[in-house]
Design an enzyme around this catalytic site. Structure first.
Site, PDB file in Angstrom:
ATOM      1  N   ASP A 177       0.827  -1.214   0.000  1.00 49.99           N
ATOM      2  CA  ASP A 177       0.000   0.000   0.000  1.00 49.99           C
ATOM      3  C   ASP A 177       0.861   1.265   0.000  1.00 49.99           C
ATOM      4  OD1 ASP A 177      -2.223  -1.756   0.316  1.00 49.99           O
ATOM      5  OD2 ASP A 177      -1.944  -1.742   2.484  1.00 49.99           O
TER       6      ASP A 177
ATOM      7  N   GLU B 223     -11.168   0.949  -3.385  1.00 47.47           N
ATOM      8  CA  GLU B 223     -10.409   1.451  -2.235  1.00 47.47           C
ATOM      9  C   GLU B 223      -9.217   2.274  -2.699  1.00 47.47           C
ATOM     10  OE1 GLU B 223      -9.957  -2.348  -0.346  1.00 47.47           O
ATOM     11  OE2 GLU B 223      -8.391  -3.012  -1.711  1.00 47.47           O
TER      12      GLU B 223
HETATM   13  C1  6LW Z   1      -5.724  -1.864   2.232  1.00 49.47           C
HETATM   14  C2  6LW Z   1      -6.470  -1.914   0.978  1.00 49.47           C
HETATM   15  C3  6LW Z   1      -5.734  -2.966   0.359  1.00 49.47           C
HETATM   16  O1  6LW Z   1      -6.225  -1.034   3.197  1.00 49.47           O
HETATM   17  O2  6LW Z   1      -5.481  -3.897   1.269  1.00 49.47           O
HETATM   18  O3  6LW Z   1      -4.452  -3.532  -1.416  1.00 49.47           O
HETATM   19  C4  6LW Z   1      -5.768  -3.330   2.515  1.00 49.47           C
HETATM   20  N1  6LW Z   1      -5.323  -2.864  -0.819  1.00 49.47           N
HETATM   21  O4  6LW Z   1      -6.436  -0.802   0.212  1.00 49.47           O
HETATM   22  C5  6LW Z   1      -4.779  -3.795   3.496  1.00 49.47           C
HETATM   23  O5  6LW Z   1      -3.484  -3.558   2.996  1.00 49.47           O
END
Ligand code: 6LW
Length: 499
Positions: A14, A173
């Site tokens: 991330d 996300e």
């Molecule tokens: C993070 C989300 C994700 O918050 O995995 O790869 C979660 N993306 O964006 C945990 O790393």
């Protein structure tokens, strides 16, 4: 020039990046480990040096309830008027940010923001600060939500608006907002952080949208590259260099084999060039990330440095070395080339515990390590390849009545087994050797000139696909006893980790 991905290897997922002066700063997630949020610096985007962590105090990092892969999720780093901000989610507590005016110094206590969702991000413009996350607005609509906040107090100042629903992939996300040539660009991830991961983008003339998807989404994904070792590419952040070139840092993971869908060393940080051309965005090689990248954007004489041999001398507690939840006071002592660990009752297998353990990331699939256990303390000391409390492989030394045992212990889910065991002399140091291969780990030890073969185990049993969660393998040193106030330390020396 040619560089290799990942640019930061091992469990550093991330990534988020910002530029200040001629330097770049990058942060990654840290979950149940302390300190939290590793912080890196670079002058060229391909050589990164860890300068510390953002969350270094318990007041910033409550982790008492953080089980495996709880704790600190994806952070975002931004700089505004010379002040750095890092905003993130503590999964049991909510969203908060911290700030500093000195990137090499301490960061503030948390400023909590009453907004839901994960993967918060900040965007500064005209004295205002906008906060976004993958949240839900007052009408119950969810997606990328956005509002204005007071950056002094964290107070929400405006209505929360869902500005984008993404392109239809699951788990929208990691939203980040940018402005390039008077157009707002909103970048996010979809597909989940596994094999379907991708980066998508939308644009608008207005900061609150409506946002229109660019023509060529997903702008980056390796999900259609069957049999390619680098997978799960997604969750990115953009930065512009001094020449006006745009780059994306994002996460990806290396499978242990071309047709073996397992990854054990975690999600890593990659770098790709990006070109924004109105309603089209080109990232990486035809929208994919390759392990090798040839680019004219970086000078030909720039060299991507290899990791040096890791020793106790060139690493630091709380910088490369991290702890499970918190290091208990006075249980760790560093002296030059020696580390003293005072064991406690908590064991590596225990959940929500505080074992005496310090770990450093396994940074490549292939390599080797060795360390000397000079003394095993009151009871037991060893080396562990630690994915989580239910998935680890340990080489330990344990005191017995009138002697000592050298053993290998393996935990895979609800199997917790001693696989190899030898009686060894009561005195004398133990040299532990571990060989990392893509598909297996090989274990051996030497005591008093005699070599003990402790067998091999498949690396897949420490993988994310087996263990679940979001972390990667740490190389750990640990000590354990039957009392919490032991004053007899386990002593480790002469560590070498080579890739
Ligand atoms: C993070 C989300 C994700 O918050 O995995 O790869 C979660 N993306 O964006 C945990 O790393």
């Amino acid at each position: 020039m040619r560089y290799q991905n990942p640019v930061i290897t091992g469990f550093y997922p991330d990534p988020s990046v910002c530029k200040y002066g001629d330097k770049y700063y990058l942060v990654t997630s840290s979950f149940q480990y302390f300190p939290g949020v590793p912080l890196f610096e670079s002058e060229d985007l391909i050589n990164w040096t860890q300068i510390g962590h953002v969350l270094t105090r318990k007041s910033q990092l409550p982790l008492e309830d953080a089980s495996n892969s709880d704790g600190i999720y994806a952070p975002t780093i931004r700089v505004n008027n010379g002040r750095f901000y890092m905003v993130t989610t503590n999964i049991a507590k909510g969203n908060f940010y911290v700030w500093t005016d000195d990137i090499y110094g301490e960061w503030s206590d948390p400023v909590w923001v009453e907004r839901d969702g994960i993967d918060p991000s900040l965007y500064f413009e005209d004295g205002k600060c906008y906060f976004m996350s993958n949240g839900t607005d007052a009408k119950g609509d969810s997606g990328v939500t956005q509002c204005e906040i007071d950056i002094e107090t964290g107070k929400v100042l405006s209505e929360v608006v869902t500005v984008w629903h993404g392109t239809g992939g699951r788990f929208l996300e990691s939203p980040h907002l940018y402005k390039f040539k008077d157009t707002y660009y909103l970048m996010a991830a979809e597909g989940g952080t596994e094999y379907g991961h991708m980066v998508v983008m939308a644009y608008s003339d207005n900061i609150y949208g409506p946002f229109t998807a660019v023509k060529n989404n997903p702008i980056l994904t390796n999900r259609n590259l069957g049999g390619y070792e680098l997978q799960g590419c997604g969750h990115g952040d953009l930065v512009e260099d001094n020449n006006g070139n745009i780059w994306m840092v994002h996460l990806g993971f290396r499978q242990i084999g071309k047709w073996l869908l397992y990854h054990n060393i975690g999600r890593e940080t990659c770098l790709v060039p990006v070109t924004i051309a109105g309603d089209e965005v080109y990232a990486g090689y035809k929208g994919t990330t390759t392990l090798t990248i040839d680019t004219e954007r970086l000078p030909d004489d720039l060299v991507q440095k290899k990791d040096p041999v890791t020793t106790f001398k060139n690493t630091r507690p709380g910088r490369e070395w991290i702890y499970i939840r918190y290091p208990r006071d006075k249980k760790y002592l560093w002296q030059d080339d020696r580390v003293y660990l005072f064991g406690v009752k908590d064991k590596l297998d225990d959940d929500l515990a505080y074992p005496t353990f310090m770990g450093i990331r396994q940074k490549q699939l292939e390599g080797k390590m060795s360390v000397t256990i000079e003394k095993c303390g009151d009871n037991e000391a060893g080396v562990t390849l630690y994915m989580d409390n239910q998935h680890h492989m340990d080489i330990g030394v344990k005191k017995t009545l009138g002697g000592r045992k050298l053993f290998k212990h393996v935990s895979i889910g609800d199997l917790s087994v001693v696989t190899d065991e030898f009686d060894i002399p009561e005195e004398g140091e133990i040299r532990v050797d571990i060989v990392f291969e893509k598909l297996q780990y090989g274990f051996s030890a030497t005591v008093g000139g005699k070599e003990y073969d402790l067998g091999k185990n498949q690396s897949r049993y420490l993988s994310t696909e087996v263990a679940g969660g979001f972390t990667g393998v740490l190389i750990g040193l640990y000590a354990q006893t039957e009392i919490d106030d032991s004053d007899t330390p386990a002593i480790f020396s002469d560590l070498k980790i080579e890739y």
